[in-house]
Design an enzyme around this catalytic site. Sequence first.
Site, mmCIF file in Angstrom:
data_model
loop_
_atom_site.group_PDB
_atom_site.id
_atom_site.type_symbol
_atom_site.label_atom_id
_atom_site.label_comp_id
_atom_site.label_asym_id
_atom_site.label_seq_id
_atom_site.Cartn_x
_atom_site.Cartn_y
_atom_site.Cartn_z
ATOM 1 N N SER A 26 0.809 -1.207 0.000
ATOM 2 C CA SER A 26 0.000 0.000 0.000
ATOM 3 C C SER A 26 0.847 1.263 0.000
ATOM 4 O O SER A 26 0.374 2.338 -0.377
ATOM 5 C CB SER A 26 -0.918 0.003 1.226
ATOM 6 O OG SER A 26 -0.152 -0.071 2.421
ATOM 7 N N GLY A 28 4.045 1.447 -1.516
ATOM 8 C CA GLY A 28 5.017 1.537 -2.592
ATOM 9 C C GLY A 28 5.375 0.191 -3.178
ATOM 10 O O GLY A 28 4.638 -0.796 -3.028
ATOM 11 N N ASP A 143 2.527 -5.688 11.711
ATOM 12 C CA ASP A 143 2.057 -6.125 10.385
ATOM 13 C C ASP A 143 2.661 -7.478 10.014
ATOM 14 O O ASP A 143 3.140 -7.671 8.889
ATOM 15 C CB ASP A 143 2.391 -5.083 9.321
ATOM 16 C CG ASP A 143 1.509 -5.219 8.075
ATOM 17 O OD1 ASP A 143 0.444 -5.861 8.166
ATOM 18 O OD2 ASP A 143 1.884 -4.689 7.014
#
Length: 357
Positions: A26, A28, A143
């Site tokens: 999201s 790059g 993440d």
Amino acid sequence: MEEFDYQELEAATENFSSTRIIGKGSHGCIYKGVLLKDGKVVAIKKQSLGLQKLGDNSKLDNEIRILLSLPQNPYLISLLGTSHDCANNKVLVMEHMPNGTLHDLLHVAPTPPPWPKRIRVAIQVAKAVQFIHEANPLVIHRDIKSANILFDSNWNARLADFGLAIRLQGQQVDSDLLSPPAGTIGYLDPCYTTPCRLSTKNDVFSFGVVLLEIISSTKAIDVSRTPSSIVDWALQLIEEDRMMEICDERIILPAYLESRIRHMLHIAARCVSSEEDHRPSMGEIVKEMENFFVERVRFPIWINILDTCFQRRRRIVETPQSNTVVTTTTSAVTTGHSEFSKGKMLLREVLAEITLD
């Protein structure tokens, strides 16, 4: 940390050609680059056009800060250096991981990974998360997912993408303002609803999802499945003692590993518990997995094989010589040799895949 010349990186990626993209996110893209000065292959992370227009380097700056705060570790991606274009948009130069992501291995590769390899990857990922949780100051990744687990040339798993990571010194977040909850749907801890709920247990939940993904080869969110969440789907089967239905049906689960995979599913269930206090620490997970999986898989199997072969050899040596016995001995030797060969093959598979560095 090296400061790379931006023009050198442009040349290395053919001016950041779309044909050189090896990963997207999201924020790059990741490009494969070959440095002209020494032929070294690197991975170059460049921000999306939107962030470049805004001049927002916050995610890359955060990743740099986090990675520089951590000692080198064989289970983490390595930062080689940085660069910036004429508008001061930053790019990161990372160690290249030639064997792709865990996500691709589980969901894209035509051949599913064997079970010993899955166990090996699970332990390596657990060690990576344990390492950042036990750092000083500790790091919460926020993440953890299969797309952020990469494989080096030796198929060792590396945890990557620290753009959302946060450092904690005691209970103090390494930031002027507490960052709002962030992560990826399907892996994101439902208990992490406000900044004050940030803890290492959020990463433990995400690791549990990855563990279920490794075992089942199904995605964290799959709308064709009922329920679509891998956590809800797997927990229901575990509670009903139908754990083998979670396992990837494309490959046979060897009998000698069945109890180990059941144990791994119990670990995953504890990780994704709705009660944060019931979730183990990553240190506890690593210790339990190493003790149960490595020791119990590595030693009893080959001891039993060698014991069987030694017993056959002993019977052959102790048998009196005669024409009748020679026939029996020949048969025993043949059988023993066949079993020993099978034993060597099994040993080679288990030890080669499960033994860790």
